[in-house]
Design an enzyme around this catalytic site. Structure first.
Site, PDB file in Angstrom:
ATOM      1  N   GLU A 173      -2.442   1.222   5.733  1.00 32.02           N
ATOM      2  CA  GLU A 173      -0.746   1.388   6.100  1.00 32.02           C
ATOM      3  C   GLU A 173       0.360   0.723   6.756  1.00 32.02           C
ATOM      4  OE1 GLU A 173      -1.839   5.498   8.889  1.00 32.02           O
ATOM      5  OE2 GLU A 173      -2.422   5.781   7.465  1.00 32.02           O
ATOM      6  N   GLU A 292      -7.534   7.326   2.530  1.00 37.08           N
ATOM      7  CA  GLU A 292      -8.189   7.999   3.479  1.00 37.08           C
ATOM      8  C   GLU A 292      -7.588   9.141   3.024  1.00 37.08           C
ATOM      9  OE1 GLU A 292      -6.643   6.093   7.072  1.00 37.08           O
ATOM     10  OE2 GLU A 292      -7.240   4.054   7.105  1.00 37.08           O
TER      11      GLU A 292
HETATM   12  O1  AHR Z   1      -8.410   7.490  10.323  1.00 40.40           O
HETATM   13  C1  AHR Z   1      -7.131   7.874  11.389  1.00 40.40           C
HETATM   14  C2  AHR Z   1      -6.003   6.786  11.353  1.00 40.40           C
HETATM   15  O2  AHR Z   1      -5.684   7.875  10.308  1.00 40.40           O
HETATM   16  C3  AHR Z   1      -6.367   5.160  10.765  1.00 40.40           C
HETATM   17  O3  AHR Z   1      -6.535   4.441  11.525  1.00 40.40           O
HETATM   18  C4  AHR Z   1      -5.184   5.392   9.971  1.00 40.40           C
HETATM   19  O4  AHR Z   1      -4.534   4.346   9.214  1.00 40.40           O
HETATM   20  C5  AHR Z   1      -4.310   6.487   9.977  1.00 40.40           C
HETATM   21  O5  AHR Z   1      -3.468   6.883  10.232  1.00 40.40           O
END
Ligand code: AHR
Length: 508
Positions: A173, A292
């Site tokens: 990110e 994610e």
């Molecule tokens: O999964 C929790 C968080 O969400 C992770 O660390 C990040 O990559 C995202 O913003």
């Protein structure tokens, strides 16, 4: 009763669902690693300190790949801290989640655990506060057979054979100001390009995943991808994007329509990939790594507005104080409703399998996770465990395009099908699996199946996640309030989908 029909023809496939579609993610965050994966002294811990109850639950989910060590954590992490004798490993202030990292668990422990549970590691390198040399050294440590400084150190630390890690994320990110060492798209492209070069020099067989954009509230959404991909298109294999689904608090149906938002999110990434490919006259096609995704209702995160994410100024975690070791943070309690929504998100993944090759449920244990453990105690399956398990078990094969005849409703994501489906033809088992979400919160819907080109098929099994109380949750005391339930099949060609439910219909 309301009625819907799913028409599908074997001659109109979406594509093959890659085996990595239902992967997952573990981060040094809260209790995911410490007292999740790793708890030496626990009655169920093995000789490495790995909780065997957790290993068994992970195996049930059949996740092929697990991403590690972060997440936001990775942008603050120095992997060197987590190798060698444990007594020499430093305790550090961990900025991303304002915790203390003891470093008792590092890359060697993770690879050992992954081998024991039979999963393939996917490793993220630190492109925030880390250097491109650190990234190259980590590839050497993990993948070079021996005879060099870092590979010999791995051997000295107990792993004679290289880990041969194939999938590498170029940061996490990096578009967001909440990321330590956040970069502009131009600066990220430069740094990631140099890291990619070194990493591939060390091991040309690796696959690289570039950070795309994830958050549409950021002004850089998608523009980031365009700029970054113009530099990195030839060097990388996947575009990473993240998608978290939040209950918008505008009624159950709107939340149940979240599969539509997931679909749009994926298609947005595809659009920018197509643009860069066409504009640069590239033959190569880059796939999406949705590394994610999950339902996440921010139960213990206080944000005054989403704009606060731009710098995390008033970002507050209410479940623990600052600078604690493995605090119990982000331990979402998932309801039946969350579980049904998650099933719907899986339907969108399957319907986009021509573009999404890897997707990681974020996360796996304790932190926004399907598996919860009690420190020193037992473990249980959250409500979301069940739809994910069904997707992982029945979502492998060839996805066939469904055409729905169904009522629609106006949702905050636009006009949505009341019943949405994904169809999988599992050639090995010679079975057809129809996944279906019923977004009607009040009424059951009868779904008729009109299959063409699959031969003579009969509905033989109907599994579903549903119930009377959408607020219901599983707990350590009552772990089976929400489970996958079997519904009697009374008709070989149709099924009744309970109100607000996630279903799998198996046809032989
Ligand atoms: O999964 C929790 C968080 O969400 C992770 O660390 C990040 O990559 C995202 O913003």
């Amino acid at each position: 009763m309301k009625k819907a029909v799913c028409y599908t023809d074997i001659h109109y496939p979406v594509g093959n669902v890659d085996d990595k579609m239902f992967s997952s993610f573990t981060e040094h965050l809260g209790r995911c690693i410490y007292s999740g994966i790793y708890e030496p002294g626990h009655p169920l811990a093995d000789e490495d300190g790995f909780r065997t109850d957790v290993m068994d639950l992970v195996k049930e989910l059949k996740v092929p790949v697990i991403r590690y060590p972060g997440g936001n954590f990775v942008s603050c992490y120095d992997w060197h801290d987590g190798i060698g004798p444990k007594e020499n490993r430093p305790k550090r202030m961990e900025y991303a989640w304002t915790s203390i990292e003891t470093n008792e668990f590092g890359i060697d422990e993770f690879c050992r655990w992954a081998r024991k549970v039979g999963v393939e590691p996917m490793i993220a390198v630190n492109l925030g506060t880390g250097s491109i040399k650190d990234a190259g050294d980590l590839v050497e440590y993990c993948n070079h057979p021996g005879g060099t400084y870092w590979s010999d150190l791995r051997i000295k630390n107990g792993s004679k054979e290289p880990y041969n890690i194939k999938y590498w994320c170029l940061g996490n990110e990096m578009e967001g100001a909440w990321q330590a060492g956040h970069l502009s798209a131009e600066d990220y492209a430069k740094k990631a390009l140099e890291a990619a070069k070194i990493m591939k020099w060390v091991d040309p067989s690796i696959s690289l995943i570039a950070c795309g954009s994830s958050y549409d509230m950021l002004p850089s959404y998608l523009e980031w991808d365009r700029v970054m991909l113009k530099s990195l298109y030839d060097q990388v294999d996947y575009l990473s994007t993240h998608n978290y689904t939040l209950n918008p608090g505008q009624g159950v149906s709107n939340y149940l329509a979240s599969w539509k938002q997931m679909d749009e999110h994926i298609k947005n990434s595809v659009k920018v990939l197509d643009y860069v490919q066409a504009q640069g006259k590239k033959k190569k096609e880059i796939k999406i790594c949705l590394d994610e995704w999950n339902v996440w209702n921010f139960q213990d995160i206080k944000l005054d507005s989403l704009a606060d994410l731009n710098g995390m100024t008033t970002f507050e975690i209410t479940s623990a104080g600052k600078w604690e070791i493995a605090p119990p943070i982000l331990q979402e309690k998932y309801s039946l409703l969350d579980a049904v929504v998650l099933g719907g998100l899986g339907i969108s993944l399957l319907n986009n399998c021509d573009h999404v090759e890897i997707a990681c449920l974020a996360q796996l244990i304790n932190v926004i996770a399907p598996i919860t453990t009690v420190k020193g105690g037992g473990s249980f399956r959250q409500a979301t465990f069940y739809p994910f398990e069904l997707l992982s078990r029945y979502g492998r094969g060839k996805a066939i395009r469904p055409a729905m005849e169904t009522e629609t409703f106006q949702s905050i994501y636009g006009e949505a099908n009341l019943v949405q489906t994904a169809v999988i033809y599992d050639e090995k088992a010679d079975e057809v699996h129809v996944f279906a979400i019923n977004c009607d919160e009040k009424e059951d819907v009868e779904l008729a199946l009109q299959l063409q080109g699959f031969g003579d098929r009969k509905l033989v099994k109907h599994l579903a996640v549903y119930g009377d109380n959408l607020e219901e949750i599983n707990t350590i005391e009552e772990p089976d309030r929400i489970v996958t339930r079997e519904i009697d099949v009374t008709d070989a060609g149709k099924a009744v989908l309970p109100k607000a439910s996630f279903n799998v219909l198996i046809l032989k």
